[in-house]
Design an enzyme around this catalytic site. Structure first.
Site, PDB file in Angstrom:
ATOM      1  N   GLU A 255       0.894  -1.169   0.000  1.00  0.00           N
ATOM      2  CA  GLU A 255       0.000   0.000   0.000  1.00  0.00           C
ATOM      3  C   GLU A 255       0.922   1.206   0.000  1.00  0.00           C
ATOM      4  O   GLU A 255       1.632   1.465   0.963  1.00  0.00           O
ATOM      5  CB  GLU A 255      -0.903  -0.042   1.239  1.00  0.00           C
ATOM      6  CG  GLU A 255      -1.987   1.018   1.251  1.00  0.00           C
ATOM      7  CD  GLU A 255      -1.583   2.208   2.093  1.00  0.00           C
ATOM      8  OE1 GLU A 255      -1.186   3.238   1.467  1.00  0.00           O
ATOM      9  OE2 GLU A 255      -1.655   2.136   3.310  1.00  0.00           O
ATOM     10  N   CYS A 294      -2.021   8.524   3.351  1.00  0.00           N
ATOM     11  CA  CYS A 294      -1.968   7.887   2.042  1.00  0.00           C
ATOM     12  C   CYS A 294      -3.288   8.037   1.300  1.00  0.00           C
ATOM     13  O   CYS A 294      -3.337   7.871   0.080  1.00  0.00           O
ATOM     14  CB  CYS A 294      -1.610   6.415   2.184  1.00  0.00           C
ATOM     15  SG  CYS A 294      -2.703   5.497   3.288  1.00  0.00           S
TER      16      CYS A 294
END
Length: 675
Positions: A255, A294
């Protein structure tokens, strides 16, 4: 504070070379890290030889109980984590996302583990597959825990949530964890691990923590291990190219960087609730955690006709954000995590400025409340405007990981879709529209490039969790630039740490191995009704065949009048002429279920405490007046729930007196444990 690693059941700090970690707010040293000196082969061996067996001998429900106890334990001590987190630059509300969000994820997986998983050590996956004409050879997929280690490498921005959202599904699956926090915020993760280890809730070897360098850790990985990484694309690519990852086919979940977008639809102009929600969400994602998420919004995509209004509204909202010492109640945004991060953000902003202009904020002139602007890693919220996003490249490829967002305009939904997809894969995009046709066009236009889509409008405004909030129930991850991996997603996250295996054999053998009766396996007939057996005395495959009952026209008409179900197939012979399914008037399906219950239920007080549902109901053959039915009831599987009762799943088949199947389903009961 000298930070140690927790390995092989104790805290160790063998390294002698110390590295300083500085406060993001004051620049003062808050902790020191010693790197090196750990035998990574022994760390992984301890997890495999001690942690793995300790976890695998527990059932899913027992592991879920560990997560619940751990969540309660941490909830009672979270103020300590708040205090440490202030030095990373986070405000009180930021800490709610990181600390409380992480603890909340433990609670969710504890609950879902108890509700959605059996009280066993393995999972059945899918239905039984017939592999032969005669039925003597069948197949069944099962899932079992990997016999390796979950290596979790976490980013600096969420030292608590990042650790716990990875930990929860791994522990629930039965796989021990070696966690590696980012060094710059490792003092918060270090405190969290101390709380966990001091609780003695997790079994020995279930959790180890490496602070500092991972050394040769990757050299000791095997095909039974999983690496889950959160961080930059460059680091992810280096790790994925490690020769051991390729040679051993180590599962790798990434990720990483993501240029997430928020898309304002043409119908959501100024004055609409959706416009206001768009502005609120963009501003929030720029300032929460100082934009170091993120999932933060990096590109705000709006119709060209509304771009000026968007910039003006963002400017007004961001002007109210006070930047400074996050411990002050008046401050709404703290610094980025460190001076190095500030330099990196400003360097990326310089690249963006080759294609966009700063229209809100000034990195060289802004106020800081309660702190020194030079010693702390402060940056004001910065909004850029790209006038030609179609020809631009940097705004679709460069991420300034801080309080930075670029506004860009579009003409027509096709262009909006094209711009959103120019990010080459992201974790999340949010759509702002009240028009369902527009929403559908956007969803199916950008869906392949985004791991999550949030459709925000006036109807969900009060309860929606936001663009940037991954929920434990939903997948967190995305294609392409975002890493191509998945985390969370409820039970999907647990499956990452398990191996799916295809079993093939006779119904009898597979029934015994999987502890779940399969049609075609032997049955056990007792003189006593199966409802008279306590949970632990009931055998898998124990069967009861009921007496018969003939369905009459009077039964059908009474049921129709009593329930109000006067569907034509039950009431009119004429209406069913030439019907593709019904040969004439037929009994209600639910009439058959009701009669079936009457045929197999043992009415006296006994071990069956409750019938709480049925699964997989299928009506196979219509029943006409004058036909006779009976029921076969077979114990399919059992799952202990607590000391008082367990869940019994029954295979139920309604058939005619000639043996033709009429309906099949699975009945669920709670049966008492013998007192």
């Amino acid at each position: 504070m000298r930070l140690e690693s927790f390995v092989r059941g104790s805290w160790m700090s063998p390294g002698q070379e110390l590295a300083d970690i500085h406060s993001a707010v004051t620049g003062n040293v808050v902790a020191q890290v010693a790197s090196g000196g750990l035998d990574m082969g022994e760390v992984l061996a301890y997890a495999r030889q001690v942690g793995g067996p300790n976890l695998r001998k527990l059932t899913f429900h027992q592991r879920a109980e560990l997560l619940k106890r751990l969540a309660i334990h941490l909830s009672e001590r979270k103020d300590r984590l708040y205090q440490l987190s202030y030095q990373t630059g986070t405000t009180r509300s930021d800490n709610l996302i990181d600390v409380d969000g992480g603890i909340g994820t433990l609670f969710v997986y504890a609950s879902k583990g108890r509700r959605e998983l059996p009280n066993t050590t393995f999972l059945l996956d899918g239905n039984v597959e017939a592999l032969s004409k005669g039925g003597s050879f069948v197949g069944q997929h099962v899932m079992t825990p990997l016999h390796g280690v979950a290596v979790h490498i976490n980013a600096f921005n969420f030292p608590c949530w990042g650790m716990l959202e990875k930990l929860a599904p791994a522990i629930l699956a039965g796989v021990p964890v070696v966690t590696k926090p980012a060094t710059i915020t490792s003092y918060v993760a270090h405190a969290l691990v101390r709380m966990i280890t001091e609780s003695r809730i997790l079994p020995d070897g279930a959790l180890q923590c490496i602070v500092g360098s991972t050394g040769d850790l990757f050299d000791h990985l095997t095909c039974q291990d999983v690496v889950s990484f959160t961080g930059s694309a460059d680091t992810a690519q280096k790790l994925q190219r490690h020769p051991v990852i390729a040679r051993e086919s180590v599962r790798f979940i990434a990720e990483r960087d993501s240029l997430n977008a928020a898309i304002l639809a043409p119908d959501a102009g100024p004055g609409t609730p959706e416009f206001d929600l768009f502005i609120k969400e963009v501003a929030k994602e720029m300032t929460v955690k100082a934009g170091q998420k993120c999932t933060a919004i990096r590109r705000a995509i709006a119709p060209n006709a509304h771009v000026s209004a968007v910039i003006e509204a963002l400017g007004e909202r961001l002007a109210k954000i006070k930047v400074g010492n996050p411990e002050l109640e008046s401050v709404r945004m703290g610094p980025v995590v460190g001076l190095g991060q500030r330099r990196d953000v400003l360097a990326q902003v310089a690249k963006l400025r080759t294609e966009a202009d700063i229209v809100v904020g000034n990195p060289d002139n802004f106020d800081v409340e309660g702190a020194d602007r030079e010693r702390g890693a402060f940056i004001p919220p910065l909004v850029l405007h790209c006038p030609d996003p179609i020809r631009a490249t940097n705004v679709h490829s460069v991420e300034a990981f801080g309080p930075v967002c670029t506004v860009m305009g579009y003409d027509g939904l096709d262009q909006a879709v094209a711009l959103a997809n120019r990010g080459d894969g992201s974790l999340v995009a949010s759509l702002y529209t009240y028009d369902s046709t527009t929403a559908a066009d956007l969803v199916f236009g950008v869906g392949a490039f985004h791991g999550r889509l949030v459709l925000i409008d006036r109807d969900c405004a009060k309860e929606q969790t936001g663009h940037g909030s991954p929920m434990p129930h939903m997948v967190h991850g995305g294609p392409g630039r975002a890493g191509g991996g998945e985390e969370l997603g409820g039970m999907r996250g647990v499956h990452h740490y398990m191996q799916r295996t295809a079993l093939q054999g006779s119904p009898a053998m597979l029934s015994r191995v999987t502890q779940s009766w399969i049609k075609g396996a032997p049955t056990i007939e007792e003189s006593r009704h199966p409802f008279r057996f306590y949970f632990e005395d009931l055998a898998i495959g124990q069967t009861f065949v009921s007496k018969e009952r003939t369905i009459t026209l009077e039964d059908i008409e009474h049921f129709a009048e009593f329930t109000g179900d006067t569907f034509y197939a039950h009431m009119s012979e004429e209406a069913t002429k030439n019907h593709p399914f019904f040969p004439g008037r037929v009994a209600h399906g639910y009439l058959l279920l009701s009669f079936a219950a009457g045929l197999f239920v043992d009415p006296d007080l006994g071990p069956v405490l409750a019938n709480y549902g049925l699964d997989s109901l299928r009506f196979i053959k219509p029943v006409q007046p004058g036909e006779t039915i009976k029921v076969r009831l077979t114990t399919k599987s059992k799952s202990p729930r607590n000391e008082q009762y367990g869940e019994v799943r029954w295979d139920v088949e309604i058939m005619t007196d000639k043996g033709e199947p009429v309906a099949t389903y699975e009945l669920l009961t709670m049966n008492a444990v013998r007192p």
